[in-house]
Scaffold this active site. Structure first.
Site: not given
Length: 335
Positions: A60, A313
Site C-alpha cells: 500500500k 501483499s
C-alpha cells in the site's frame, strides 16, 4: 486477443511508468524469490513477490506515496484524510510524514492492534469507527464534508492504482517470461495496476485474483456483471475485507483479469502456517490469499508446468493471530 490499448481503460502503462519514476529511491524493490516448497506442491515454478517486506510492511505504501506526491499545493494545505483497515493507513501515514503533509485516518474498531499502533507511530491522527472498512468509509466521508480535507481513496484512484502497478514492472524486470500472476483482491487497486502493467507487455500473461469466501465483493460483482455488495462474515484476510469494489477497479478487473477464485478461512490458515514454517515468511491473512489458492489446488490449471508469481501483499499481523494459527495446527506440541 485484443491489445490493451484498444480497451480504453482509465489506467495506462504510461501512468504506471510515471509512478515508477516518482517512487524510485523512495520505495523498496521487494524480493522475488523462488519457493521450492510451493513449486514441489503445485507442479509449477512458483515465485513469491514479497511485498510484506515493503516499507510499512505492505504494498500500500506504493500507491499512497504516488498519490500524495501528485497532490497540488491547495490539496496538501487542507491536509489529507483516508479510511483503511490498516495497510492503506500505514502507507498514508508514512507517506504524509515523508512529504510533510498533515493526515487523519479513519479505521474500523476491529482493525488489528499492530496496524493501529504502527499508523499512530508514523504521526497520523487516528479515529476508530465501526466494525468494517465500509463503516469507516462512511464516517470518513462525513468528517470530510465538515473539514474539507483531501480524501485519498484506498484503491479507486488513478494514482493509487498506478503506484500498485509498479509491482508488475518489477516482476517483469526479473521474470519477463512469467505465465501466471496470482494476486489478492480487496477493492481491486493492486490487481488493476498489476494487470495493466503485465498485459501491456504481454496480453497472454494470466492474471488470477483471489478473495476470501466470507467477503468477496469484486468476484460477486464480476459474476453479476455489475457492482454489488458481498459480506457473509468477518475474515482472517481483514486487509481485503471490502464488500463493494471500486468503479474504476471493477472496469479494469472485468476487462483484464482472467479468473477470480475464493478460498476458505481454513485454507488461509494453512497458507499462513506453511509460509511461516516452510518459507520463513510472516504474513497477514490477506497476504496469504495467493498461496492459499495455490495450496488448495484451486488455480491448478493456471499453475502446472508454468512460471508463476504469487503476490505476498502484506505482513502486518498481530502476534496473537500468529499464535492462534500455530495453536490451531500445533496445539498439543506447544503445550
Amino acid at each position: 486477443m485484443s491489445s490493451i490499448s484498444e480497451k480504453n481503460l482509465s489506467l495506462t502503462i504510461k501512468d504506471i511508468k510515471n509512478a515508477r519514476e516518482i517512487l524510485s529511491g523512495n520505495v523498496r524493490t521487494t524480493p522475488l524469490v523462488k519457493s521450492f516448497y510451493m513449486t514441489a506442491k503445485t507442479g509449477g515454478e512458483v515465485y513469491l513477490k514479497l511485498e510484506n517486506m515493503q516499507l510499512t510492511g505492505s504494498f500500500k505504501f506504493r500507491g499512497a506515496y504516488n498519490k500524495i506526491k501528485n497532490l497540488n499545493l491547495e490539496e496538501k494545505k487542507h491536509g489529507i484524510i483516508a479510511c483503511s483497515a490498516g495497510n492503506h493507513a500505514q502507507g498514508i501515514a508514512l507517506s504524509s510524514k515523508l512529504l510533510n503533509v498533515k493526515s487523519k485516518i479513519v479505521m474500523p474498531a476491529t482493525a488489528p492492534r499492530a496496524k493501529v499502533e504502527a499508523t499512530e507511530g508514523y504521526g497520523s491522527n487516528i479515529i476508530l469507527y465501526g466494525e468494517t472498512f465500509d463503516d469507516a468509509k462512511e464516517e470518513c466521508a462525513r468528517i470530510r464534508s465538515e473539514t474539507g480535507e483531501t480524501f485519498i481513496h484506498p484503491f479507486d484512484d488513478l494514482y493509487v492504482m498506478a503506484g500498485q502497478g509498479t509491482i508488475g514492472l518489477e516482476i517483469l524486470d526479473e521474470l519477463w517470461d512469467v505465465d501466471t500472476v496470482i494476486v489478492p483482491i480487496g477493492g481491486g487497486g493492486m490487481i488493476a495496476g498489476i494487470a495493466v502493467a503485465l498485459k501491456s507487455f504481454n496480453p497472454s500473461i494470466q492474471i488470477i485474483g483471489v478473495q476470501a469466501e466470507n467477503v468477496h465483493g469484486m468476484k460477486a460483482s464480476v459474476d453479476a456483471g455489475e457492482i454489488v455488495s458481498h459480506y457473509v462474515a468477518p475474515t482472517i484476510a481483514d486487509g481485503c475485507a471490502v464488500k463493494v469494489p471500486g468503479k474504476m477497479t471493477f472496469e479494469i478487473v472485468k476487462e483484464l483479469v482472467d479468473d477470480i477464485v475464493i478460498v476458505s478461512e481454513d485454507e488461509l490458515e494453512v497458507a499462513m502456517k506453511d509460509l511461516l514454517q516452510r518459507g520463513k515468511v510472516v504474513v497477514e491473512g490477506a497476504g496469504a490469499l495467493a498461496t492459499a489458492a495455490l495450496l488448495s489446488g484451486k488455480v491448478e490449471r493456471y499453475v502446472k508446468d508454468k512460471k508463476v508469481v504469487a503476490i505476498i501483499s502484506g505482513g502486518n499481523v498481530d502476534l496473537e493471530r500468529i499464535s492462534s494459527v500455530c495453536e490451531h495446527f500445533f496445539g498439543n506440541e506447544i503445550k
